[in-house]
Design a protein around this motif. Structure first.
Motif, PDB file in Angstrom:
ATOM      1  N   SER A 225       0.918  -1.209   0.059  1.00  0.00           N
ATOM      2  CA  SER A 225      -0.051   0.088  -0.086  1.00  0.00           C
ATOM      3  C   SER A 225       1.117   1.235  -0.040  1.00  0.00           C
ATOM      4  O   SER A 225       0.596   2.252  -0.755  1.00  0.00           O
ATOM      5  CB  SER A 225      -0.793   0.101   1.296  1.00  0.00           C
ATOM      6  OG  SER A 225      -1.835  -1.160   1.113  1.00  0.00           O
ATOM      7  N   ALA A 226       1.995   1.153   0.612  1.00  0.00           N
ATOM      8  CA  ALA A 226       2.865   2.465   0.685  1.00  0.00           C
ATOM      9  C   ALA A 226       3.258   2.571  -0.675  1.00  0.00           C
ATOM     10  O   ALA A 226       3.608   3.654  -1.027  1.00  0.00           O
ATOM     11  CB  ALA A 226       3.819   2.307   1.750  1.00  0.00           C
ATOM     12  N   THR A 227       3.894   1.623  -1.138  1.00  0.00           N
ATOM     13  CA  THR A 227       4.538   1.636  -2.710  1.00  0.00           C
ATOM     14  C   THR A 227       3.446   2.314  -3.586  1.00  0.00           C
ATOM     15  O   THR A 227       3.787   3.141  -4.453  1.00  0.00           O
ATOM     16  CB  THR A 227       5.004   0.241  -3.104  1.00  0.00           C
ATOM     17  OG1 THR A 227       6.077  -0.174  -2.366  1.00  0.00           O
ATOM     18  CG2 THR A 227       5.644   0.235  -4.445  1.00  0.00           C
TER      19      THR A 227
ATOM     20  N   ARG B  96       1.932   7.904  -6.753  1.00  0.00           N
ATOM     21  CA  ARG B  96       0.899   8.835  -6.996  1.00  0.00           C
ATOM     22  C   ARG B  96       1.383  10.002  -7.067  1.00  0.00           C
ATOM     23  O   ARG B  96       2.551  10.437  -6.689  1.00  0.00           O
ATOM     24  CB  ARG B  96      -0.245   8.779  -5.948  1.00  0.00           C
ATOM     25  CG  ARG B  96      -1.004   7.682  -5.801  1.00  0.00           C
ATOM     26  CD  ARG B  96      -1.826   7.778  -4.342  1.00  0.00           C
ATOM     27  NE  ARG B  96      -2.698   8.783  -4.074  1.00  0.00           N
ATOM     28  CZ  ARG B  96      -4.118   8.707  -4.627  1.00  0.00           C
ATOM     29  NH1 ARG B  96      -4.441   7.555  -5.436  1.00  0.00           N
ATOM     30  NH2 ARG B  96      -4.774   9.738  -4.451  1.00  0.00           N
ATOM     31  N   PRO B  97       0.903  10.949  -8.278  1.00  0.00           N
ATOM     32  CA  PRO B  97       1.423  12.300  -8.258  1.00  0.00           C
ATOM     33  C   PRO B  97       1.205  13.084  -6.753  1.00  0.00           C
ATOM     34  O   PRO B  97       0.481  12.775  -6.120  1.00  0.00           O
ATOM     35  CB  PRO B  97       0.659  12.923  -9.335  1.00  0.00           C
ATOM     36  CG  PRO B  97      -0.062  11.566 -10.040  1.00  0.00           C
ATOM     37  CD  PRO B  97      -0.288  10.876  -9.033  1.00  0.00           C
ATOM     38  N   ASP B  98       2.053  14.115  -6.678  1.00  0.00           N
ATOM     39  CA  ASP B  98       1.963  15.210  -5.593  1.00  0.00           C
ATOM     40  C   ASP B  98       0.581  15.351  -5.328  1.00  0.00           C
ATOM     41  O   ASP B  98       0.308  15.603  -3.939  1.00  0.00           O
ATOM     42  CB  ASP B  98       3.002  16.360  -5.791  1.00  0.00           C
ATOM     43  CG  ASP B  98       4.363  16.057  -5.561  1.00  0.00           C
ATOM     44  OD1 ASP B  98       4.779  14.643  -5.340  1.00  0.00           O
ATOM     45  OD2 ASP B  98       5.184  16.714  -5.888  1.00  0.00           O
ATOM     46  N   GLY B  99      -0.311  15.982  -6.219  1.00  0.00           N
ATOM     47  CA  GLY B  99      -1.590  16.315  -6.214  1.00  0.00           C
ATOM     48  C   GLY B  99      -2.378  15.127  -5.539  1.00  0.00           C
ATOM     49  O   GLY B  99      -3.346  15.630  -4.466  1.00  0.00           O
TER      50      GLY B  99
ATOM     51  N   ALA C  96      -5.117  12.761  -0.889  1.00  0.00           N
ATOM     52  CA  ALA C  96      -5.278  11.776   0.147  1.00  0.00           C
ATOM     53  C   ALA C  96      -5.044  11.898   1.475  1.00  0.00           C
ATOM     54  O   ALA C  96      -5.738  11.680   2.455  1.00  0.00           O
ATOM     55  CB  ALA C  96      -4.642  10.313  -0.207  1.00  0.00           C
ATOM     56  N   LEU C  97      -3.871  12.921   1.622  1.00  0.00           N
ATOM     57  CA  LEU C  97      -3.712  13.171   3.044  1.00  0.00           C
ATOM     58  C   LEU C  97      -4.579  14.045   3.696  1.00  0.00           C
ATOM     59  O   LEU C  97      -4.577  14.063   4.970  1.00  0.00           O
ATOM     60  CB  LEU C  97      -2.268  13.692   2.940  1.00  0.00           C
ATOM     61  CG  LEU C  97      -1.100  12.779   2.791  1.00  0.00           C
ATOM     62  CD1 LEU C  97       0.257  13.610   2.509  1.00  0.00           C
ATOM     63  CD2 LEU C  97      -0.907  12.111   3.934  1.00  0.00           C
ATOM     64  N   VAL C  98      -5.394  14.794   3.022  1.00  0.00           N
ATOM     65  CA  VAL C  98      -6.301  15.683   3.547  1.00  0.00           C
ATOM     66  C   VAL C  98      -7.473  14.844   4.400  1.00  0.00           C
ATOM     67  O   VAL C  98      -7.709  15.302   5.363  1.00  0.00           O
ATOM     68  CB  VAL C  98      -7.122  16.397   2.447  1.00  0.00           C
ATOM     69  CG1 VAL C  98      -8.343  17.352   2.951  1.00  0.00           C
ATOM     70  CG2 VAL C  98      -6.259  17.385   1.719  1.00  0.00           C
ATOM     71  N   GLY C  99      -7.787  13.802   3.880  1.00  0.00           N
ATOM     72  CA  GLY C  99      -8.930  12.785   4.712  1.00  0.00           C
ATOM     73  C   GLY C  99     -10.062  13.402   4.558  1.00  0.00           C
ATOM     74  O   GLY C  99     -10.615  14.250   3.892  1.00  0.00           O
TER      75      GLY C  99
ATOM     76  N   ASP D  89       8.472  16.356   1.608  1.00  0.00           N
ATOM     77  CA  ASP D  89       9.063  15.045   1.913  1.00  0.00           C
ATOM     78  C   ASP D  89       8.408  14.079   1.086  1.00  0.00           C
ATOM     79  O   ASP D  89       7.340  14.018   1.034  1.00  0.00           O
ATOM     80  CB  ASP D  89       8.503  14.728   3.507  1.00  0.00           C
ATOM     81  CG  ASP D  89       8.951  13.344   3.944  1.00  0.00           C
ATOM     82  OD1 ASP D  89       9.693  12.752   3.196  1.00  0.00           O
ATOM     83  OD2 ASP D  89       8.651  12.858   5.096  1.00  0.00           O
ATOM     84  N   ALA D  90       9.579  13.680  -0.024  1.00  0.00           N
ATOM     85  CA  ALA D  90       9.091  12.887  -1.043  1.00  0.00           C
ATOM     86  C   ALA D  90       8.723  11.432  -0.259  1.00  0.00           C
ATOM     87  O   ALA D  90       8.211  10.694  -1.219  1.00  0.00           O
ATOM     88  CB  ALA D  90      10.110  12.743  -2.122  1.00  0.00           C
TER      89      ALA D  90
END
Length: 237
Positions: free
Chosen positions: A145-147, A152-155, A160-163, A189-190
């Protein structure tokens, strides 16, 4: 793919006040379906497994310039038995199944936690083709899942991180601020991942291939899992 009949107790072309034809109904009925020149489909010449045939069909959809050929409708149902459908992106197809991903707190993930079965539908109108896939769904290991998340592109990673998926939103600006903050974190942080991000594989018990033709005839071929093998059979359109 078929159209249901109208309610015999009500004429959908009439309104209670004007009794004039529905302009929407007329426009819908006038829309074309498939353009001529559709590919032929010989079920007798198909491979023994649906993965091989699907990969060939989606490659042909890509080569034909079908818009978003990897977009698919994912249908799930949780403990409430209410069915929910939405469009997601196919990530891969391999021996494990048809892959997609989402956040663990999303409605689709909650459905799958309660009922780990789902159905997928692909529609490629340019080719007059539809594919239906159904079966159990299994979440991948965290590393997988992390891979997927890091690919995914930055956007997309920021989104997804917005939640808070499907929660009520107070204002558009609130989302803009949250997205901008998440995007700044990703760009700084890439290696940043969302620990709730989960890849899933649908291992099909049934895969159906539907092909239209220029003479309006249709061909339906279904693969059904039988142990480690597949049984193929035609279905009435």
């Amino acid at each position: 793919m078929s159209a249901g009949g109208a309610d015999r107790d009500a004429d959908p072309t009439e309104t209670s006040s004007t009794h004039e034809p529905s302009s929407l109904r007329e426009r819908l009925r006038a829309l074309p379906t498939f353009a001529p020149g559709l590919p032929t489909f010989d079920p007798d010449a198909t491979p023994s497994d649906p993965v091989t045939l699907f990969r060939a069909w989606i490659e042909e959809a890509i080569d034909a310039g079908v818009p978003l050929p990897h977009a698919m409708t994912l249908a799930t149902s949780g403990a409430s038995r209410e069915v929910h459908a939405r469009t997601v992106i196919l990530k891969d197809v391999d021996a494990s199944g048809w892959w997609f991903a989402t956040g663990a707190s999303s409605p689709k993930a909650r459905d799958l936690a309660e009922n780990p079965h789902a159905a997928l539908t692909f529609l490629w109108p340019v080719l007059g083709r539809q594919v239906r896939v159904a079966g159990p769904v299994t979440p991948a290991a965290p590393a997988t899942s992390a891979t997927d998340f890091l690919a995914r592109p930055d956007g997309s990673r920021a989104a997804a991180l917005v939640g808070h998926q499907s929660e009520a939103l107070t204002s558009r600006q609130e989302y803009r601020d949250a997205f901008a903050g998440a995007l700044a974190r990703v760009q700084h942080d890439a290696t940043l991942i969302d620990p709730a991000w989960t890849a899933y594989a649908l291992a099909p018990t049934s895969v159906e291939f539907w092909q239209a033709s220029d003479d309006r005839g249709q061909t339906r071929l279904r693969y059904r899992a039988s142990g480690h093998d597949w049984e193929k059979g035609l279905l009435w359109p």
